[in-house]
Write a protein that holds these residues in place. Sequence first.
Motif, PDB file in Angstrom:
ATOM      1  N   VAL A  65       0.815  -1.223   0.000  1.00  0.00           N
ATOM      2  CA  VAL A  65       0.000   0.000   0.000  1.00  0.00           C
ATOM      3  C   VAL A  65       0.847   1.272   0.000  1.00  0.00           C
ATOM      4  N   ASP A  66       2.164   1.148   0.195  1.00  0.00           N
ATOM      5  CA  ASP A  66       3.048   2.309   0.186  1.00  0.00           C
ATOM      6  C   ASP A  66       3.577   2.631  -1.208  1.00  0.00           C
ATOM      7  N   ARG A  67       3.153   1.875  -2.193  1.00  0.00           N
ATOM      8  CA  ARG A  67       3.678   2.017  -3.551  1.00  0.00           C
ATOM      9  C   ARG A  67       3.542   3.440  -4.077  1.00  0.00           C
ATOM     10  N   ALA A  68       2.370   4.031  -3.955  1.00  0.00           N
ATOM     11  CA  ALA A  68       2.153   5.375  -4.500  1.00  0.00           C
ATOM     12  C   ALA A  68       3.007   6.419  -3.782  1.00  0.00           C
ATOM     13  N   ALA A  69       3.083   6.315  -2.449  1.00  0.00           N
ATOM     14  CA  ALA A  69       3.887   7.283  -1.695  1.00  0.00           C
ATOM     15  C   ALA A  69       5.363   7.161  -2.054  1.00  0.00           C
ATOM     16  N   PHE A  70       5.863   5.935  -2.159  1.00  0.00           N
ATOM     17  CA  PHE A  70       7.272   5.760  -2.496  1.00  0.00           C
ATOM     18  C   PHE A  70       7.541   6.169  -3.939  1.00  0.00           C
ATOM     19  N   ASP A  79      12.676  14.547 -10.554  1.00  0.00           N
ATOM     20  CA  ASP A  79      12.368  15.910 -11.007  1.00  0.00           C
ATOM     21  C   ASP A  79      13.389  16.897 -10.466  1.00  0.00           C
ATOM     22  N   TRP A  80      13.796  16.707  -9.200  1.00  0.00           N
ATOM     23  CA  TRP A  80      14.800  17.571  -8.593  1.00  0.00           C
ATOM     24  C   TRP A  80      16.141  17.435  -9.313  1.00  0.00           C
ATOM     25  N   VAL A  81      16.546  16.191  -9.593  1.00  0.00           N
ATOM     26  CA  VAL A  81      17.800  15.954 -10.313  1.00  0.00           C
ATOM     27  C   VAL A  81      17.750  16.608 -11.693  1.00  0.00           C
ATOM     28  N   ASP A  82      16.638  16.466 -12.386  1.00  0.00           N
ATOM     29  CA  ASP A  82      16.471  17.046 -13.719  1.00  0.00           C
ATOM     30  C   ASP A  82      16.557  18.576 -13.660  1.00  0.00           C
ATOM     31  N   ALA A  83      15.868  19.165 -12.700  1.00  0.00           N
ATOM     32  CA  ALA A  83      15.882  20.627 -12.574  1.00  0.00           C
ATOM     33  C   ALA A  83      17.293  21.123 -12.234  1.00  0.00           C
ATOM     34  N   LYS A  84      17.990  20.427 -11.347  1.00  0.00           N
ATOM     35  CA  LYS A  84      19.357  20.823 -10.986  1.00  0.00           C
ATOM     36  C   LYS A  84      20.298  20.702 -12.189  1.00  0.00           C
ATOM     37  N   ALA A  85      20.079  19.717 -13.047  1.00  0.00           N
ATOM     38  CA  ALA A  85      20.896  19.570 -14.259  1.00  0.00           C
ATOM     39  C   ALA A  85      20.667  20.755 -15.203  1.00  0.00           C
ATOM     40  N   HIS A  86      19.408  21.175 -15.342  1.00  0.00           N
ATOM     41  CA  HIS A  86      19.107  22.343 -16.184  1.00  0.00           C
ATOM     42  C   HIS A  86      19.769  23.603 -15.618  1.00  0.00           C
ATOM     43  N   ILE A  87      19.716  23.775 -14.314  1.00  0.00           N
ATOM     44  CA  ILE A  87      20.327  24.945 -13.674  1.00  0.00           C
ATOM     45  C   ILE A  87      21.841  24.920 -13.872  1.00  0.00           C
ATOM     46  N   ALA A  88      22.450  23.755 -13.727  1.00  0.00           N
ATOM     47  CA  ALA A  88      23.898  23.640 -13.910  1.00  0.00           C
ATOM     48  C   ALA A  88      24.305  23.982 -15.349  1.00  0.00           C
ATOM     49  N   GLU A  89      23.469  23.603 -16.288  1.00  0.00           N
ATOM     50  CA  GLU A  89      23.771  23.833 -17.701  1.00  0.00           C
ATOM     51  C   GLU A  89      23.462  25.267 -18.140  1.00  0.00           C
ATOM     52  N   ILE A 109      11.114  24.869  -9.808  1.00  0.00           N
ATOM     53  CA  ILE A 109      10.840  23.441  -9.957  1.00  0.00           C
ATOM     54  C   ILE A 109      11.742  22.639  -9.023  1.00  0.00           C
ATOM     55  N   ALA A 110      13.025  23.002  -8.957  1.00  0.00           N
ATOM     56  CA  ALA A 110      13.964  22.299  -8.071  1.00  0.00           C
ATOM     57  C   ALA A 110      13.547  22.465  -6.614  1.00  0.00           C
ATOM     58  N   GLN A 111      13.172  23.677  -6.215  1.00  0.00           N
ATOM     59  CA  GLN A 111      12.773  23.921  -4.828  1.00  0.00           C
ATOM     60  C   GLN A 111      11.510  23.147  -4.464  1.00  0.00           C
ATOM     61  N   ALA A 112      10.520  23.155  -5.343  1.00  0.00           N
ATOM     62  CA  ALA A 112       9.264  22.446  -5.074  1.00  0.00           C
ATOM     63  C   ALA A 112       9.499  20.932  -5.020  1.00  0.00           C
ATOM     64  N   SER A 113      10.321  20.417  -5.933  1.00  0.00           N
ATOM     65  CA  SER A 113      10.613  18.984  -5.947  1.00  0.00           C
ATOM     66  C   SER A 113      11.364  18.567  -4.692  1.00  0.00           C
ATOM     67  N   LEU A 114      12.326  19.388  -4.264  1.00  0.00           N
ATOM     68  CA  LEU A 114      13.086  19.071  -3.051  1.00  0.00           C
ATOM     69  C   LEU A 114      12.183  19.089  -1.824  1.00  0.00           C
ATOM     70  N   LYS A 115      11.293  20.060  -1.755  1.00  0.00           N
ATOM     71  CA  LYS A 115      10.370  20.152  -0.619  1.00  0.00           C
ATOM     72  C   LYS A 115       9.472  18.912  -0.553  1.00  0.00           C
ATOM     73  N   THR A 116       8.936  18.503  -1.684  1.00  0.00           N
ATOM     74  CA  THR A 116       8.081  17.314  -1.746  1.00  0.00           C
ATOM     75  C   THR A 116       8.885  16.067  -1.406  1.00  0.00           C
ATOM     76  N   MET A 117      10.082  15.969  -1.974  1.00  0.00           N
ATOM     77  CA  MET A 117      10.945  14.819  -1.743  1.00  0.00           C
ATOM     78  C   MET A 117      11.270  14.672  -0.259  1.00  0.00           C
ATOM     79  N   LEU A 118      11.598  15.764   0.406  1.00  0.00           N
ATOM     80  CA  LEU A 118      11.960  15.705   1.821  1.00  0.00           C
ATOM     81  C   LEU A 118      10.777  15.306   2.704  1.00  0.00           C
ATOM     82  N   LYS A 119       9.566  15.691   2.332  1.00  0.00           N
ATOM     83  CA  LYS A 119       8.387  15.250   3.085  1.00  0.00           C
ATOM     84  C   LYS A 119       8.236  13.738   3.004  1.00  0.00           C
ATOM     85  N   PHE A 120       8.431  13.182   1.813  1.00  0.00           N
ATOM     86  CA  PHE A 120       8.370  11.731   1.659  1.00  0.00           C
ATOM     87  C   PHE A 120       9.512  11.058   2.412  1.00  0.00           C
TER      88      PHE A 120
END
Length: 155
Positions: A65-70, A79-89, A109-120
């Motif tokens: 049942v944790d599949r969706a959350a994970f 998404d965070w990795v992708d956004a950070k790659a765009h910023i680096a480039e 996008i990077a900030q929002a993804s990191l915030k969501t990621m850290l909650k999970f």
Amino acid sequence: MAGRKPKPTSLKMLEGNPGKRQLNPNEPKPDASVPKCPAWLSKEAKREWKRLVPFLEQAGLLTQVDRAAFAGYCQSYADWVDAKAHIAEEGSTFETPNGYQQQTPWVSIAQASLKTMLKFCTEFGLTPSSRSRIVAANAPESEADDMEMLLGGDG
């Protein structure tokens, strides 16, 4: 409901039930088998899934049942990795047609993804502070414990 959200019983048990409160005997017990990685996750998200599943499985923190959350954590990470790659480039700012410097959308996008990621992360014990409260039953003994045993300490 006001106040802190309750912790799952499995996480309380791994932490050694520090509050010494009675555990919920009627808490639902979902299928403890590890869920299959969703096909719709991005390539980077699938890599993160495969990287962390062994740790979560060993700790007993990932069920069907944790599949969706994970999956949400893994995709937020990707998404965070992708956004950070765009910023680096491309850099974090750009010049508007009027000559002003403006932040690129990738920063938000990077900030929002990191915030969501850290909650999970806190839900699955993936931060240093949330992990420090977990006492894994099959954790290897430390060198200090071995030394105490050698010296005749309680260990």
